[in-house]
Every structure is written in C-alpha cells, then in structure tokens.
Enzyme design. Sequence first.
Site, PDB file in Angstrom:
ATOM      1  N   HIS A  45       0.847  -1.199   0.000  1.00 17.45           N
ATOM      2  CA  HIS A  45       0.000   0.000   0.000  1.00 17.45           C
ATOM      3  C   HIS A  45       0.874   1.237   0.000  1.00 17.45           C
ATOM      4  O   HIS A  45       2.090   1.153   0.085  1.00 17.45           O
ATOM      5  CB  HIS A  45      -0.989  -0.004   1.159  1.00 17.45           C
ATOM      6  CG  HIS A  45      -0.388   0.102   2.515  1.00 17.45           C
ATOM      7  ND1 HIS A  45       0.371  -0.903   3.094  1.00 17.45           N
ATOM      8  CD2 HIS A  45      -0.435   1.094   3.450  1.00 17.45           C
ATOM      9  CE1 HIS A  45       0.752  -0.543   4.306  1.00 17.45           C
ATOM     10  NE2 HIS A  45       0.279   0.668   4.538  1.00 17.45           N
ATOM     11  N   HIS A  78       1.387   4.030   1.921  1.00 23.48           N
ATOM     12  CA  HIS A  78       1.895   4.837   3.035  1.00 23.48           C
ATOM     13  C   HIS A  78       3.421   4.970   2.989  1.00 23.48           C
ATOM     14  O   HIS A  78       4.126   4.040   2.598  1.00 23.48           O
ATOM     15  CB  HIS A  78       1.440   4.252   4.365  1.00 23.48           C
ATOM     16  CG  HIS A  78      -0.018   4.487   4.640  1.00 23.48           C
ATOM     17  ND1 HIS A  78      -0.737   3.762   5.568  1.00 23.48           N
ATOM     18  CD2 HIS A  78      -0.904   5.374   4.101  1.00 23.48           C
ATOM     19  CE1 HIS A  78      -1.988   4.197   5.590  1.00 23.48           C
ATOM     20  NE2 HIS A  78      -2.107   5.166   4.708  1.00 23.48           N
ATOM     21  N   ASP A 102       5.823   4.920   5.088  1.00 23.67           N
ATOM     22  CA  ASP A 102       6.706   3.981   5.780  1.00 23.67           C
ATOM     23  C   ASP A 102       6.763   2.621   5.083  1.00 23.67           C
ATOM     24  O   ASP A 102       7.442   1.709   5.554  1.00 23.67           O
ATOM     25  CB  ASP A 102       6.307   3.826   7.250  1.00 23.67           C
ATOM     26  CG  ASP A 102       4.903   3.291   7.450  1.00 23.67           C
ATOM     27  OD1 ASP A 102       4.031   3.559   6.610  1.00 23.67           O
ATOM     28  OD2 ASP A 102       4.668   2.588   8.453  1.00 23.67           O
ATOM     29  N   HIS A 103       6.086   2.511   3.943  1.00 22.67           N
ATOM     30  CA  HIS A 103       6.135   1.288   3.137  1.00 22.67           C
ATOM     31  C   HIS A 103       6.746   1.525   1.760  1.00 22.67           C
ATOM     32  O   HIS A 103       7.199   0.574   1.125  1.00 22.67           O
ATOM     33  CB  HIS A 103       4.732   0.702   2.979  1.00 22.67           C
ATOM     34  CG  HIS A 103       4.167   0.185   4.260  1.00 22.67           C
ATOM     35  ND1 HIS A 103       4.010  -1.148   4.537  1.00 22.67           N
ATOM     36  CD2 HIS A 103       3.746   0.845   5.376  1.00 22.67           C
ATOM     37  CE1 HIS A 103       3.516  -1.296   5.752  1.00 22.67           C
ATOM     38  NE2 HIS A 103       3.346  -0.102   6.284  1.00 22.67           N
ATOM     39  N   HIS A 145      -7.485  -0.880   5.595  1.00 24.05           N
ATOM     40  CA  HIS A 145      -6.488   0.077   6.101  1.00 24.05           C
ATOM     41  C   HIS A 145      -6.343   1.215   5.096  1.00 24.05           C
ATOM     42  O   HIS A 145      -6.367   2.395   5.456  1.00 24.05           O
ATOM     43  CB  HIS A 145      -5.172  -0.657   6.319  1.00 24.05           C
ATOM     44  CG  HIS A 145      -4.055   0.209   6.822  1.00 24.05           C
ATOM     45  ND1 HIS A 145      -4.079   0.811   8.058  1.00 24.05           N
ATOM     46  CD2 HIS A 145      -2.866   0.553   6.248  1.00 24.05           C
ATOM     47  CE1 HIS A 145      -2.961   1.507   8.232  1.00 24.05           C
ATOM     48  NE2 HIS A 145      -2.217   1.367   7.149  1.00 24.05           N
ATOM     49  N   ASP A 165      -0.250  -3.762   6.405  1.00 18.87           N
ATOM     50  CA  ASP A 165      -0.898  -3.269   7.623  1.00 18.87           C
ATOM     51  C   ASP A 165      -2.357  -3.720   7.716  1.00 18.87           C
ATOM     52  O   ASP A 165      -3.176  -3.058   8.368  1.00 18.87           O
ATOM     53  CB  ASP A 165      -0.852  -1.735   7.668  1.00 18.87           C
ATOM     54  CG  ASP A 165       0.541  -1.205   7.958  1.00 18.87           C
ATOM     55  OD1 ASP A 165       1.452  -2.008   8.219  1.00 18.87           O
ATOM     56  OD2 ASP A 165       0.727   0.029   7.894  1.00 18.87           O
ATOM     57  N   HIS A 205       4.613  -4.373  11.259  1.00 22.84           N
ATOM     58  CA  HIS A 205       4.886  -3.608  12.483  1.00 22.84           C
ATOM     59  C   HIS A 205       4.982  -4.519  13.700  1.00 22.84           C
ATOM     60  O   HIS A 205       4.305  -5.548  13.783  1.00 22.84           O
ATOM     61  CB  HIS A 205       3.780  -2.574  12.738  1.00 22.84           C
ATOM     62  CG  HIS A 205       3.775  -1.432  11.785  1.00 22.84           C
ATOM     63  ND1 HIS A 205       4.580  -0.330  11.930  1.00 22.84           N
ATOM     64  CD2 HIS A 205       3.055  -1.231  10.652  1.00 22.84           C
ATOM     65  CE1 HIS A 205       4.357   0.516  10.927  1.00 22.84           C
ATOM     66  NE2 HIS A 205       3.436  -0.020  10.146  1.00 22.84           N
TER      67      HIS A 205
END
Length: 261
Positions: A55, A57, A59-60, A111, A135, A173
């Site tokens: 996805h 985001h 942090d990905h 998410h 996530d 995570h």
Amino acid sequence: MNTLSLITIPAFDDNYLWLLHNGANAIVVDPGDAVPIQAKLKELNLKLEAILVTHHHADHVGGVDTLRNATGAHVYGPAFEVIPEPVQRVGSADTVSVLGIDFTVMEVPGHTSGHIAYFHKGSNLHPTPLLFCGDTLFSGGCGRLFEGTPAQMLKSLSALAALPEDTLVCCAHEYTLSNLKFALAVDGANADLIAYEAHCQAQRKSGIPTIPSRIGIEKKINPFLRSHTAGVMASVEQYNATAKAATDVFAALREWKNNFR
C-alpha cells in the site's frame, strides 16, 4: 536452486521490512527505508530482483525509488493506489513470479482503499506458506481504517483467516504487545491468548521479533478474527450495546481499539 530464506529487518520505531533470498538474489517487501535494505544486501552479497509493495503509506514506499534506481529491481504494487512509478500494477488473483516461486495477489482493502497482500502457498523452495500482508493483519490486531470501511476490513480479514493455518503472517509492524493488551481486555478468559501473550513478552525481553506469526495462531488469539465468537461479542456489547450485526460488532471493536489506552 537454493531454498529461500526469510529475514526480518527492523526500521524506524516499529516497522519490519521483509527480505526473501536464495543466496544470490532477493526481493524486499514494503521498503519504507532503503538504508537497512542496502546494508543487508551488501552484507549477504545479494542482488535485488524485485520490490513488492502492499500500500501507499510512506513507511512502506519511502525507499522504493532509491532501491529501484540503485539496483534496477522490478516493482510490483497495488492497482489502485499512488505509489512511486514505474511500477507493475497488480490486483485480485494476479500472480507475481519471483525467485522461482509464485505469489497470488489478494485485494484486502480496509487500512487503505487499495491495499493488497501477497500469498505463496508453499513450494519446494519455501515449503511453508507465506503471507505478506502489510498493515491489514497484525499479530493480535489489525490496521486502522484510514480509507476503507469496517465491512471491507472484515471481508479482508475473513479472506486471510481462510488461508492455511501454518501460513506465516509477515506483517509490517511490531505492535504485538499493545495489540495483546487490548485483546486481553476483550477476550481475557481465552487460555490460548494468555499463553501467547506470555510467549510474546518473553520474545521481546530477549530482543526477538514476535513475528512472523501464523494464521492458526491468529485465529485463536486475535479478537479481530474472532469478532463472531460469543466471548468477543459479549465484550463488545458492553462497549456498545447497539452493535448486533457482524459488521457492527467489528466496527465497534475497531473503534474500541482506537480509543483503548
């Protein structure tokens, strides 16, 4: 050809980046930060073959451009999300073939609206089934609903729960202990959950990641996969007495978790 090895690489405060390799070539999943990936590739003398993104985001995807530009790795990502180009867009039931194995793409919105997961059913190169779920599913929990609906997330989690019980749950995570604190508030009489929480406490005290988990474990201890059970439903009713239908129970459970301290 060598069998495949799976490596968990910590990043940021609580992210995990995943690296799968055969001793010569590698793939990475959700590289939010290029630096620890580059260090591991150099340490093991690996060539990066592909990048799998679940996805959009930051942090990905934060390390995607750097890794692609440095290695020429092919990037696969969700069909309906904005992620760094160029990327091969994949969606439901598509197959991604890397390192001599196949991953089936699953659309798991909730998410984010276009979130996907990658599932390998097991093979001679990696006998245990593998799930890279970003996530969507965490050990003991699930992702917040930033873009999707409770109905979407419930459907997505149900699809993941239907995978083989020995499937490795490679989420992104280290949220397990906080998730289990909430799970115990919801499902405190669950003996499997009590034992699993003690196991995970010991893992973290030893500096060992609590993941990958397994689908079979999550079905026993994760309240978001157990929102249909009598115990979880009774707890949710104490939080929100109007939640009766399956989707409403799940929505109330997620709201409860959002506000839980």
